[in-house]
Design an enzyme around this catalytic site. Structure first.
Site, mmCIF file in Angstrom:
data_model
loop_
_atom_site.group_PDB
_atom_site.id
_atom_site.type_symbol
_atom_site.label_atom_id
_atom_site.label_comp_id
_atom_site.label_asym_id
_atom_site.label_seq_id
_atom_site.Cartn_x
_atom_site.Cartn_y
_atom_site.Cartn_z
ATOM 1 N NE ARG A 21 -30.130 -17.876 -56.759
ATOM 2 C CZ ARG A 21 -31.013 -18.840 -56.520
ATOM 3 N NH1 ARG A 21 -30.920 -19.975 -57.166
ATOM 4 N NH2 ARG A 21 -31.969 -18.662 -55.642
ATOM 5 C CE LYS A 54 -36.759 -26.426 -53.807
ATOM 6 N NZ LYS A 54 -36.030 -25.784 -52.707
ATOM 7 N NE ARG A 62 -39.834 -20.322 -53.087
ATOM 8 C CZ ARG A 62 -38.881 -20.860 -53.852
ATOM 9 N NH1 ARG A 62 -39.199 -21.636 -54.836
ATOM 10 N NH2 ARG A 62 -37.628 -20.612 -53.601
ATOM 11 N NE ARG A 116 -27.496 -21.632 -55.049
ATOM 12 C CZ ARG A 116 -28.807 -21.836 -54.923
ATOM 13 N NH1 ARG A 116 -29.306 -23.032 -55.127
ATOM 14 N NH2 ARG A 116 -29.589 -20.853 -54.572
ATOM 15 N NE ARG A 167 -33.183 -18.008 -51.088
ATOM 16 C CZ ARG A 167 -32.038 -18.488 -51.574
ATOM 17 N NH1 ARG A 167 -30.919 -17.798 -51.380
ATOM 18 N NH2 ARG A 167 -32.012 -19.614 -52.235
HETATM 19 P P1 ADP Z 1 -34.291 -21.464 -53.802
HETATM 20 O O1 ADP Z 1 -35.177 -22.661 -53.930
HETATM 21 O O2 ADP Z 1 -32.854 -21.812 -53.730
HETATM 22 O O3 ADP Z 1 -34.730 -20.487 -52.750
HETATM 23 P P2 ADP Z 1 -35.266 -20.468 -56.374
HETATM 24 O O4 ADP Z 1 -34.318 -20.327 -57.496
HETATM 25 O O5 ADP Z 1 -36.267 -21.578 -56.412
HETATM 26 O O6 ADP Z 1 -34.353 -20.585 -55.095
HETATM 27 O O7 ADP Z 1 -36.079 -19.115 -56.141
HETATM 28 C C1 ADP Z 1 -35.433 -17.879 -56.049
HETATM 29 C C2 ADP Z 1 -36.432 -16.803 -55.736
HETATM 30 O O8 ADP Z 1 -37.418 -16.692 -56.781
HETATM 31 C C3 ADP Z 1 -37.269 -17.021 -54.469
HETATM 32 O O9 ADP Z 1 -36.594 -16.632 -53.304
HETATM 33 C C4 ADP Z 1 -38.491 -16.143 -54.775
HETATM 34 O O10 ADP Z 1 -38.223 -14.774 -54.598
HETATM 35 C C5 ADP Z 1 -38.701 -16.384 -56.265
HETATM 36 N N1 ADP Z 1 -39.607 -17.534 -56.469
HETATM 37 C C6 ADP Z 1 -39.275 -18.727 -57.028
HETATM 38 N N2 ADP Z 1 -40.336 -19.549 -57.076
HETATM 39 C C7 ADP Z 1 -41.364 -18.883 -56.506
HETATM 40 C C8 ADP Z 1 -42.723 -19.202 -56.238
HETATM 41 N N3 ADP Z 1 -43.256 -20.399 -56.545
HETATM 42 N N4 ADP Z 1 -43.502 -18.239 -55.649
HETATM 43 C C9 ADP Z 1 -43.001 -17.054 -55.326
HETATM 44 N N5 ADP Z 1 -41.727 -16.684 -55.546
HETATM 45 C C10 ADP Z 1 -40.904 -17.588 -56.134
#
Ligand code: ADP
Ligand code: ZN
Length: 209
Positions: free
Chosen positions: A156, A13, A88, A123, A167
């Site tokens: 990360r 994404k 999410r 990554r 996750r």
């Molecule tokens: P990915 O999509 O690769 O899992 P992100 O960079 O989008 O990684 O998100 C990393 C972390 O940030 C998530 O695992 C979560 O802990 C937090 N996070 C991101 N967006 C949200 C959201 N909309 N609601 C809750 N936690 C979030």
């Protein structure tokens, strides 16, 4: 155009959103990036966020919605935006429906968890500009350095294999229900995100043109 990019972690994404945003000249709003930025402040709240993210859990809905609201109060979102990583959970989507009207939700599908695990554990990210690399699929020209700005690349904390597996569990239980939620509203379109970023991008181009 107001777009939501939905899909499991590692679906690409963020990588593809950067290209689509450039094409449409709209900002990319990544809640993950906003949280990682907040971590740098070193406040007690930052430490709490860090421990949640490193475990692969979700930040509480109320705080997440507030952060998105703040971001959407800036001028640069007038012509639209891509939300990458938000909403999410169903409560996040319901709260968001009250404040915004979305044009399209693009659902990144990846058939096989092993693809996701390989993508995330390999990554690498630029410390300086945030550009995303992958040791096999998008390797940097010089090992450990960003092609775009020369910054150092890092892994990360939540891309370690145990956090990645968690996750995926969190995605399936809390985020995947959004597929039905947006399908019912007639807003959702699927794309095959198991292919490379270029081909993923092409599918999105067809949907938005
Ligand atoms: P990915 O999509 O690769 O899992 P992100 O960079 O989008 O990684 O998100 C990393 C972390 O940030 C998530 O695992 C979560 O802990 C937090 N996070 C991101 N967006 C949200 C959201 N909309 N609601 C809750 N936690 C979030
Ligand atoms: Zn860089």
């Amino acid at each position: 155009m107001k777009l939501i990019f939905l899909g499991p972690p590692g679906a690409g994404k963020g990588t593809v959103a950067a290209d689509v945003c450039k094409k449409l000249n709209i900002p990319q709003i990544s809640t993950g990036d906003i949280f990682r930025e907040l971590l740098k402040s070193g406040t007690p709240q930052a430490n709490e966020i860090k421990s949640i993210i490193d475990k692969g859990e979700l930040i509480p809905d109320e705080m997440t919605v507030q952060i998105v609201k703040n971001r959407l109060s800036k001028d640069d979102v007038k012509d639209g935006y891509i939300l990458d990583g938000f909403p999410r959970t169903i409560p996040q989507a319901e709260a968001f429906d009250k404040i915004e009207k979305i044009d399209l939700v693009i659902n990144f599908t990846v058939p096989d968890d092993s693809i996701i695990i390989k993508r995330l554990t390999e990554r690498r990210i630029c410390k300086k500009c945030g550009a995303i690399y992958h040791l096999t699929n998008i390797p940097p020209k010089t090992e450990g350095k960003c092609d775009k700005c020369g910054g150092d690349l890092y892994t990360r904390g939540d891309d370690e294999v145990d956090a990645v597996k968690n996750r995926l569990i969190v995605y399936k239980s809390q985020t995947a229900p959004l597929i039905a939620y947006y399908t019912e509203k007639g807003l959702l379109k699927d794309i095959d995100a198991s292919v490379n970023p270029k081909d993923t991008f092409k599918q999105i181009e067809k949907l938005i043109d």
